[in-house]
Design an enzyme around this catalytic site. Structure first.
Site, short mmCIF file in Angstrom:
data_model
loop_
_atom_site.label_atom_id
_atom_site.label_comp_id
_atom_site.label_asym_id
_atom_site.label_seq_id
_atom_site.Cartn_x
_atom_site.Cartn_y
_atom_site.Cartn_z
N ASN A 147 96.26 29.03 58.33
CA ASN A 147 97.58 28.79 58.32
C ASN A 147 98.51 29.85 59.31
OD1 ASN A 147 97.65 26.37 56.81
ND2 ASN A 147 97.48 27.62 54.91
N CYS A 169 92.51 21.18 55.93
CA CYS A 169 93.51 21.56 55.03
C CYS A 169 92.99 20.82 53.61
CB CYS A 169 95.02 21.48 55.16
SG CYS A 169 95.98 21.78 53.66
N HIS A 170 92.77 21.33 52.47
CA HIS A 170 92.66 20.78 51.24
C HIS A 170 93.63 20.37 50.27
CE1 HIS A 170 91.74 25.07 49.98
NE2 HIS A 170 92.85 24.80 49.52
N HIS A 199 101.07 20.51 54.85
CA HIS A 199 102.00 20.83 53.56
C HIS A 199 103.14 19.99 53.53
CE1 HIS A 199 99.66 24.89 52.97
NE2 HIS A 199 98.97 24.00 53.12
#
Length: 451
Positions: A147, A169-170, A199
């Site tokens: 990130n 990304c999880h 996000h």
């Protein structure tokens, strides 16, 4: 096949990814190169891996090096998860120094001024990594876990448009935890799609795989009762303070929980707000989603965000068992398997260049969308009919990524200041140059390139 793990000296990333690789039948017989700047940490992972391969009679070869250009020779796939400098010292600075200068950012990792500084710091290093890859193994797929995801990926694709660079990304894994319990249905029977920025993404559709029925109205009906007492990071931190133990893993699949939270709408006040005002379910929690919104400060669960940060520090700082588990904990190896095996399956979330996937966002911006995985690679699925209200929020942050990329690539302080001025979280201008100067002086090694 040759797979290179960049940042493999991290026990969590290195051994975790190796466990994923060893579950793959497609990758059986591959060469794995472990790369890190920390030779001692690298040696620990290498010896653990060699012992595991021998004990389980696996058909892999593994080696390690601190020489990046050597590691990239003949690479087919590069998986990278790095951070630079003293992680938590600089994250503290990213978050707290802007607060002192009057910016109400709810967190400081990926969005707001803290996210800009984090991007400026790590972006130059990742550009150097990609530069070597493009010179040595230009056809290799590069999967990034670092990130700030959107800033990194947008900058890389602007500098190296031909790079096969994909952000992973999880956070979308939260839907797998929430939806089955909310709707009392098996996850395998649910087909959801989400999109936006990393996000900063919302679920856009949800259907029953068997009948095709639209299940989103049921989510909107049941979400209030479900989330009101859904456990959050404050509950996790309370338990840690009592027991002194905390699971060190943060996996794609979020574990289901049965207990009720001691707090109302823990970590998810923005989820409540988005459901009410936009009729959309964010795929992540306040600490992440709130970084991009000027009004988030007024709404978020501040206690939950502080407890999340403390939990995250514990999670990444505590002693981790030196063990490899034969399990799939992240999505990158299934994607690699899907490319090599021409699986043509739908992956829930990847970060790739927009190029019309979300029509009302700039083509150069990296977006988070579902994708079809097959022999041609990672092919984003076009997301038509994005709600205009949500698009307006996404567009308001696009300029920050544009100017952050320009600052990293051209090494210009002027663009960094303009990225701060464009940021919707920033509500005053007079102290921004002083704020940037303060950050450069504190993080000279990483930000001193800005002129």
């Amino acid at each position: 096949m040759k797979i290179v793990l960049v940042g493999a000296g991290s026990i969590q990333f290195g051994l975790g990814t190796l466990g994923d690789i060893f579950t793959s039948t497609t990758l059986k017989g591959s060469e794995i190169t472990l790369l890190d700047i920390n030779a001692n940490a690298l040696d620990v992972v290498l010896q653990t891996t060699k012992d595991f391969i021998q004990a389980h009679k696996l058909v892999y070869t593994v080696n390690a090096t601190t020489d990046r250009r050597k590691a990239f020779q003949g690479a087919d796939f590069i998986i990278s998860s790095i951070e630079v400098g003293n992680r938590f010292q600089m994250w503290d600075e990213d978050w707290k120094i802007p607060l002192q200068y009057g910016v109400h950012q709810v967190y400081g990792e990926n969005g707001g001024p803290g996210g800009v500084f984090h991007s400026l710091r790590i972006g130059r290093v990742i550009l150097d990594i990609v530069k070597d890859a493009m010179e040595i193994c230009p056809n290799a797929w590069i999967f990034n876990y670092s990130n700030p995801m959107t800033a990194i990926c947008t900058t890389v694709k602007r500098m190296y448009p031909e790079a096969k660079f994909v952000g992973m990304c999880h956070e979308i894994g939260w839907l797998g935890r929430w939806l089955p319990r909310m709707l009392n249905r098996d996850l395998k029977d649910l087909h959801y799609r989400a999109a936006g920025l990393n996000h900063f993404s919302c679920m856009l559709s949800l259907t029953d795989r068997k009948t095709g029925k639209d299940l989103y109205p049921e989510v909107l009906e049941k979400a209030e009762a479900f989330f009101e007492r859904e456990p959050g990071y404050s509950d996790l931190y309370d338990a840690y303070r009592k027991t002194g133990t905390l699971d060190a893993a943060e996996k794609f699949e979020k574990e289901a929980v049965s207990q009720k939270s001691a707090y109302e709408w823990a970590d998810r006040r923005l989820v409540q707000f988005m459901l009410k005002n936009y009729h959309l379910l964010p795929i992540t929690t306040d600490s992440h989603f709130g970084e991009y919104l000027s009004w988030a400060w007024d709404i978020v669960d501040h206690r939950g965000i502080l407890d999340f940060y403390d939990v995250y520090k514990v999670m990444l700082s505590q002693e981790v068992p030196h063990e490899i588990r034969l399990e799939t904990s992240e999505r990158v190896i299934p994607i690699i398997d899907g490319i090599l095996g021409d699986a043509n399956y739908e992956e829930a979330a990847v970060n790739i260049q927009n190029n019309g996937l979300i029509a009302d966002l700039p083509s150069w911006l990296v977006v988070e969308v579902p994708a079809m995985i097959n022999k041609t690679g990672v092919n984003g699925i076009k997301m038509d009919g994005m709600p205009k209200g949500f698009l307006a929020l996404l567009r308001s942050y696009a300029g920050v990524y544009d100017l952050t990329a320009e600052a990293i690539i051209h090494r210009k302080k002027e663009y960094a200041i303009q990225a701060l001025l464009a940021n919707p979280v920033v509500n005053q201008a007079s102290s921004l140059e002083a704020l940037l100067d303060r950050m450069i002086s504190k993080q000279e090694k990483w930000l001193g390139y800005l002129q």
